[in-house]
Design a protein around this motif. Structure first.
Motif, PDB file in Angstrom:
ATOM      1  N   ALA A 190       0.825  -1.212   0.000  1.00 50.24           N
ATOM      2  CA  ALA A 190       0.000   0.000   0.000  1.00 50.24           C
ATOM      3  C   ALA A 190       0.858   1.261   0.000  1.00 50.24           C
ATOM      4  N   ASP A 191       2.098   1.149   0.514  1.00 50.36           N
ATOM      5  CA  ASP A 191       2.984   2.316   0.528  1.00 50.36           C
ATOM      6  C   ASP A 191       3.460   2.684  -0.876  1.00 50.36           C
ATOM      7  N   PHE A 192       3.212   1.807  -1.847  1.00 51.59           N
ATOM      8  CA  PHE A 192       3.660   2.054  -3.217  1.00 51.59           C
ATOM      9  C   PHE A 192       2.479   2.272  -4.167  1.00 51.59           C
ATOM     10  N   ALA A 193       1.371   2.729  -3.599  1.00 53.65           N
ATOM     11  CA  ALA A 193       0.160   2.946  -4.400  1.00 53.65           C
ATOM     12  C   ALA A 193       0.361   4.028  -5.457  1.00 53.65           C
ATOM     13  N   CYS A 214      -1.490  -5.914  -5.768  1.00 51.18           N
ATOM     14  CA  CYS A 214      -1.773  -4.493  -5.547  1.00 51.18           C
ATOM     15  C   CYS A 214      -3.243  -4.276  -5.207  1.00 51.18           C
ATOM     16  N   ARG A 215      -4.120  -4.972  -5.891  1.00 51.27           N
ATOM     17  CA  ARG A 215      -5.549  -4.832  -5.583  1.00 51.27           C
ATOM     18  C   ARG A 215      -5.843  -5.313  -4.168  1.00 51.27           C
ATOM     19  N   HIS A 216      -5.174  -6.402  -3.767  1.00 52.02           N
ATOM     20  CA  HIS A 216      -5.350  -6.885  -2.399  1.00 52.02           C
ATOM     21  C   HIS A 216      -4.891  -5.831  -1.391  1.00 52.02           C
ATOM     22  N   LEU A 241      12.469   4.091 -13.132  1.00 51.57           N
ATOM     23  CA  LEU A 241      11.213   4.392 -13.824  1.00 51.57           C
ATOM     24  C   LEU A 241      10.031   3.608 -13.275  1.00 51.57           C
ATOM     25  N   SER A 242      10.288   2.591 -12.451  1.00 51.53           N
ATOM     26  CA  SER A 242       9.193   1.756 -11.952  1.00 51.53           C
ATOM     27  C   SER A 242       9.671   0.915 -10.785  1.00 51.53           C
ATOM     28  N   VAL A 243       8.724   0.240 -10.153  1.00 53.01           N
ATOM     29  CA  VAL A 243       8.993  -0.830  -9.198  1.00 53.01           C
ATOM     30  C   VAL A 243       8.266  -2.066  -9.710  1.00 53.01           C
ATOM     31  N   SER A 244       8.568  -3.228  -9.131  1.00 53.92           N
ATOM     32  CA  SER A 244       7.882  -4.438  -9.579  1.00 53.92           C
ATOM     33  C   SER A 244       7.928  -5.501  -8.492  1.00 53.92           C
ATOM     34  N   LEU A 245       7.213  -6.587  -8.728  1.00 53.01           N
ATOM     35  CA  LEU A 245       7.288  -7.785  -7.903  1.00 53.01           C
ATOM     36  C   LEU A 245       7.895  -8.895  -8.749  1.00 53.01           C
ATOM     37  N   LEU A 246       8.896  -9.589  -8.186  1.00 49.65           N
ATOM     38  CA  LEU A 246       9.531 -10.702  -8.882  1.00 49.65           C
ATOM     39  C   LEU A 246       9.916 -11.781  -7.880  1.00 49.65           C
ATOM     40  N   PRO A 247       9.907 -13.046  -8.304  1.00 48.67           N
ATOM     41  CA  PRO A 247      10.540 -14.074  -7.477  1.00 48.67           C
ATOM     42  C   PRO A 247      12.041 -13.777  -7.375  1.00 48.67           C
ATOM     43  N   GLU A 248      12.654 -14.130  -6.250  1.00 51.79           N
ATOM     44  CA  GLU A 248      14.066 -13.805  -6.038  1.00 51.79           C
ATOM     45  C   GLU A 248      14.966 -14.390  -7.114  1.00 51.79           C
ATOM     46  N   LEU A 249      14.653 -15.593  -7.610  1.00 54.81           N
ATOM     47  CA  LEU A 249      15.499 -16.189  -8.646  1.00 54.81           C
ATOM     48  C   LEU A 249      15.569 -15.323  -9.899  1.00 54.81           C
ATOM     49  N   VAL A 251      15.745 -12.087 -10.024  1.00 54.49           N
ATOM     50  CA  VAL A 251      16.460 -10.825  -9.818  1.00 54.49           C
ATOM     51  C   VAL A 251      17.931 -11.044 -10.153  1.00 54.49           C
ATOM     52  N   ASP A 252      18.340 -10.548 -11.295  1.00 57.29           N
ATOM     53  CA  ASP A 252      19.701 -10.724 -11.807  1.00 57.29           C
ATOM     54  C   ASP A 252      20.626  -9.716 -11.120  1.00 57.29           C
ATOM     55  N   GLY A 253      21.691 -10.226 -10.474  1.00 59.02           N
ATOM     56  CA  GLY A 253      22.612  -9.371  -9.739  1.00 59.02           C
ATOM     57  C   GLY A 253      23.383  -8.394 -10.593  1.00 59.02           C
ATOM     58  N   ARG A 254      23.324  -8.531 -11.911  1.00 58.80           N
ATOM     59  CA  ARG A 254      24.025  -7.578 -12.775  1.00 58.80           C
ATOM     60  C   ARG A 254      23.324  -6.228 -12.830  1.00 58.80           C
ATOM     61  N   TYR A 255      22.086  -6.177 -12.362  1.00 59.18           N
ATOM     62  CA  TYR A 255      21.329  -4.921 -12.386  1.00 59.18           C
ATOM     63  C   TYR A 255      21.385  -4.263 -11.012  1.00 59.18           C
ATOM     64  N   ARG A 256      21.526  -2.951 -11.005  1.00 56.20           N
ATOM     65  CA  ARG A 256      21.630  -2.195  -9.757  1.00 56.20           C
ATOM     66  C   ARG A 256      20.227  -1.913  -9.222  1.00 56.20           C
ATOM     67  N   VAL A 257      19.664  -2.966  -8.627  1.00 55.05           N
ATOM     68  CA  VAL A 257      18.338  -2.861  -8.041  1.00 55.05           C
ATOM     69  C   VAL A 257      18.414  -3.367  -6.597  1.00 55.05           C
ATOM     70  N   ALA A 258      17.420  -3.008  -5.828  1.00 53.05           N
ATOM     71  CA  ALA A 258      17.310  -3.464  -4.440  1.00 53.05           C
ATOM     72  C   ALA A 258      16.042  -4.287  -4.292  1.00 53.05           C
ATOM     73  N   THR A 259      16.064  -5.241  -3.376  1.00 50.44           N
ATOM     74  CA  THR A 259      14.887  -6.069  -3.116  1.00 50.44           C
ATOM     75  C   THR A 259      14.434  -5.870  -1.678  1.00 50.44           C
ATOM     76  N   ARG A 260      13.123  -5.928  -1.494  1.00 52.63           N
ATOM     77  CA  ARG A 260      12.533  -5.784  -0.171  1.00 52.63           C
ATOM     78  C   ARG A 260      11.546  -6.919   0.047  1.00 52.63           C
ATOM     79  N   ALA A 261      11.623  -7.550   1.218  1.00 54.21           N
ATOM     80  CA  ALA A 261      10.656  -8.586   1.562  1.00 54.21           C
ATOM     81  C   ALA A 261       9.278  -7.969   1.745  1.00 54.21           C
ATOM     82  N   LEU A 262       8.242  -8.776   1.538  1.00 52.58           N
ATOM     83  CA  LEU A 262       6.865  -8.311   1.706  1.00 52.58           C
ATOM     84  C   LEU A 262       6.371  -8.634   3.114  1.00 52.58           C
ATOM     85  N   ARG A 263       5.614  -7.710   3.679  1.00 47.86           N
ATOM     86  CA  ARG A 263       5.063  -7.948   5.015  1.00 47.86           C
ATOM     87  C   ARG A 263       4.086  -9.117   4.998  1.00 47.86           C
TER      88      ARG A 263
END
Length: 301
Positions: A190-193, A214-216, A241-249, A251-263
Motif C-alpha cells: 500500500a505504501d507504493f500505491a 496491488c488490488r489486495h 522508472l518503476s517498481v515491480s514484484l519478482l521471485p528472487e530467482l 532478480v539478476d545481480g548484474r542490475y543495480r536494483v534493491a529487493t525488499r521482503a513483503l510484510r
C-alpha cells in the motif's frame, strides 16, 4: 502379441500432441504413413486404439492405456541403451533438461558447468521452457527432467504420472532502484500505491501477480512498462522508472536494483520432476542428484 516400439512411440505422441498431423511433423513423416502404422499397431494389439471423430482421431480407453505403457516401455529401452554405454564405469549419454528462464540462469547453467568437470561424458542439453509448457513436454518425452515451479494460487496441478523432487522455496520480493531502496525491513505494498509499476506481458502469471497483489493492498497499479523478459523489466526498474514484484530467482545481480521482503509473504516452490514410472538412466540420476545438491547449496548460502 508383439508390439513394435516405433509404433508405440507414435501412439504415445498422439496421446500427447492430439493429432496425426502433429505426430507426423514431430517424426518427419507424412500423416498417411503415421495413420498406416497406427493401423498396424491396432492389429498387433488386437484392440481398437483409435476412434474417428469427424476428420480426426482420438484414443479409446484401450488406446490411452497402451499409450501410458508405451511411455514406460520407451523409457526402459532408453535406459537399457544407456546402461550398455555405461559399461565403462562412467555414466554417459544425453540428458535433456528444461527449465523456466530464471532457473536456467541460476540452476541449469551452473549445473552444466559442474557436470563438465565432474562427469564429462554426460551430455546435458538445456532448454528454456515456461512452467505451463514443461509438464506436457515431460509427459510426451521431449525432455528427461524439468525444473518448474508451482504457482502461488495453486493453478497448475501436477500430472499423477510425474514424480517431483523439491529444490527450493523462491520468495516474491519488491524490486526497486538502488537509490529508492529505503530501510531493510518488510514493506506494505500500500505504501507504493502512487508508484509506477513494471509488469510482465498481459495474461502471464507475473502480470496477474502484480495486479492481484496491488488490488489486495487496496489500489490499482499504474503500469509504466510491460516486458516479456526479466532483463528489460529490471533495466526499467534500475533506471528508477518503476517498481515491480519478482521471485528472487528472477532478480539478476548484474542490475543495480534493491529487493525488499513483503510484510505479507508470497512464496513459490521450485522443484525438479521426472516421469514417475520411468526407469532413469544413470546419467539422469546423476543430473538429478547434482541439481538437488546445487539447489541446497543456494539455500545454505
Amino acid at each position: 502379441m508383439r508390439l513394435n516400439t516405433a509404433r508405440l512411440e507414435m501412439l504415445a505422441l498422439l496421446d500427447s500432441l492430439g493429432t496425426v498431423r502433429a505426430v507426423a511433423a514431430a517424426l518427419h513423416l507424412s500423416p498417411s504413413a503415421v495413420s498406416a502404422q497406427l493401423a498396424v499397431l491396432e492389429a498387433e494389439a488386437r484392440a481398437d486404439l483409435l476412434q474417428r471423430v469427424g476428420r480426426r482421431v482420438r484414443l479409446t480407453a484401450a488406446g490411452r492405456t497402451l499409450a501410458r505403457h508405451a511411455r514406460v516401455i520407451l523409457d526402459q529401452v532408453k535406459a537399457a541403451e544407456a546402461e550398455l554405454r555405461d559399461l565403462s564405469g562412467q555414466p554417459a549419454g544425453p540428458v535433456r533438461l528444461a527449465a523456466f528462464s530464471s532457473a536456467v540462469r541460476t540452476l541449469a547453467i551452473p549445473l552444466a558447468a559442474r557436470l563438465r568437470q565432474a562427469h564429462p561424458r554426460i551430455e546435458l542439453e538445456i532448454s528454456e521452457l515456461d512452467p505451463q509448457a514443461s509438464q506436457p513436454a515431460l509427459r510426451r518425452g521431449d525432455c528427461d527432467i524439468i525444473v518448474t515451479a508451482d504457482f502461488i494460487d495453486g493453478s497448475t496441478p501436477l500430472d499423477p504420472d510425474v514424480h517431483t523432487v523439491a529444490l527450493l522455496a523462491d520468495a516474491v520480493v519488491l524490486v526497486t532502484a538502488q537509490d529508492q531502496a529505503g530501510p531493510d525491513v518488510p514493506v506494505d505494498l500500500a505504501d507504493f500505491a502512487e508508484a509506477a509499476w513494471s509488469v510482465d506481458l498481459p495474461g502471464t502469471y507475473l502480470s496477474h501477480l502484480v495486479t492481484s497483489s496491488c488490488r489486495h493492498a487496496g489500489f490499482e497499479p499504474r503500469v509504466a512498462g510491460r516486458f516479456g523478459s526479466y532483463e528489460l523489466l529490471l533495466a526499467h526498474v534500475e533506471a528508477g522508472l518503476s517498481v515491480s514484484l519478482l521471485p528472487e530467482l528472477a532478480v539478476d545481480g548484474r542490475y543495480r536494483v534493491a529487493t525488499r521482503a513483503l510484510r505479507e509473504p508470497l512464496t513459490r516452490q521450485v522443484y525438479a520432476a521426472v516421469r514417475s514410472r520411468s526407469a532413469l538412466t544413470a546419467a539422469t540420476r546423476i543430473v538429478l542428484d547434482e541439481l538437488r545438491d546445487l539447489a541446497a547449496s543456494r539455500v545454505r548460502a
